[in-house]
Scaffold this motif. Structure first.
Motif, PDB file in Angstrom:
ATOM      1  N   GLN A  81       0.861  -1.179   0.000  1.00 29.84           N
ATOM      2  CA  GLN A  81       0.000   0.000   0.000  1.00 29.84           C
ATOM      3  C   GLN A  81       0.899   1.232   0.000  1.00 29.84           C
ATOM      4  O   GLN A  81       1.652   1.447   0.949  1.00 29.84           O
ATOM      5  N   VAL A  82       0.832   1.997  -1.081  1.00 27.60           N
ATOM      6  CA  VAL A  82       1.670   3.185  -1.235  1.00 27.60           C
ATOM      7  C   VAL A  82       0.782   4.413  -1.078  1.00 27.60           C
ATOM      8  O   VAL A  82      -0.224   4.560  -1.764  1.00 27.60           O
ATOM      9  N   ARG A  83       1.162   5.284  -0.139  1.00 28.64           N
ATOM     10  CA  ARG A  83       0.410   6.509   0.133  1.00 28.64           C
ATOM     11  C   ARG A  83       1.025   7.676  -0.634  1.00 28.64           C
ATOM     12  O   ARG A  83       2.236   7.861  -0.625  1.00 28.64           O
ATOM     13  N   PHE A  84       0.159   8.449  -1.275  1.00 27.95           N
ATOM     14  CA  PHE A  84       0.573   9.613  -2.053  1.00 27.95           C
ATOM     15  C   PHE A  84      -0.143  10.845  -1.513  1.00 27.95           C
ATOM     16  O   PHE A  84      -1.347  10.804  -1.256  1.00 27.95           O
ATOM     17  N   THR A  85       0.604  11.930  -1.355  1.00 26.18           N
ATOM     18  CA  THR A  85       0.042  13.203  -0.903  1.00 26.18           C
ATOM     19  C   THR A  85       0.093  14.183  -2.067  1.00 26.18           C
ATOM     20  O   THR A  85       1.135  14.320  -2.719  1.00 26.18           O
ATOM     21  N   PRO A  86      -1.012  14.878  -2.351  1.00 32.15           N
ATOM     22  CA  PRO A  86      -1.014  15.850  -3.451  1.00 32.15           C
ATOM     23  C   PRO A  86       0.057  16.918  -3.263  1.00 32.15           C
ATOM     24  O   PRO A  86       0.230  17.453  -2.165  1.00 32.15           O
ATOM     25  N   ASP A  87       0.772  17.217  -4.336  1.00 32.40           N
ATOM     26  CA  ASP A  87       1.758  18.298  -4.346  1.00 32.40           C
ATOM     27  C   ASP A  87       0.992  19.590  -4.594  1.00 32.40           C
ATOM     28  O   ASP A  87       0.375  19.755  -5.650  1.00 32.40           O
ATOM     29  N   PRO A  88       1.002  20.526  -3.646  1.00 31.44           N
ATOM     30  CA  PRO A  88       0.214  21.754  -3.812  1.00 31.44           C
ATOM     31  C   PRO A  88       0.574  22.567  -5.052  1.00 31.44           C
ATOM     32  O   PRO A  88      -0.258  23.294  -5.576  1.00 31.44           O
TER      33      PRO A  88
END
Length: 95
Positions: A81-88
């Motif tokens: 499970q790979v978590r990605f955070t939006p790049d602002p």
């Protein structure tokens, strides 16, 4: 949900949207038989390189994940499970 003859099995590579709850997108990748000791994960541009022991696979990122940074990963029960955070700077602004 289980596959049925009258409809295809769900795509196991689907991105799960958890932005509202956790602020992340989650990409689940099946890795049966893998263990944490032999696991490697590298982001290279619009690709994710997954290594398990001597084997590796280059995976093109889905379009939504190309605008995100990898914020973590975990291996559990044969699933990475790979978590990605939006790049602002790359994600559309909410009004």
């Amino acid at each position: 949900p289980a596959a049925r003859p009258d409809r295809p099995a769900p795509d196991p590579w689907t991105v799960e949207d958890r932005l509202a709850d956790d602020g992340v997108l989650l990409w689940r990748l099946p890795l049966p038989g893998a263990d944490r000791d032999g696991l490697g994960l590298v982001r290279r541009g619009d690709e994710l390189i997954v290594s398990v022991g001597p084997f590796h696979r280059v995976l093109p990122l889905p379009s939504a994940l190309r605008r995100c940074t990898v914020s973590g990963a975990g291996l559990r029960d044969g699933w990475l499970q790979v978590r990605f955070t939006p790049d602002p700077d790359l994600w559309p602004k909410r009004l």
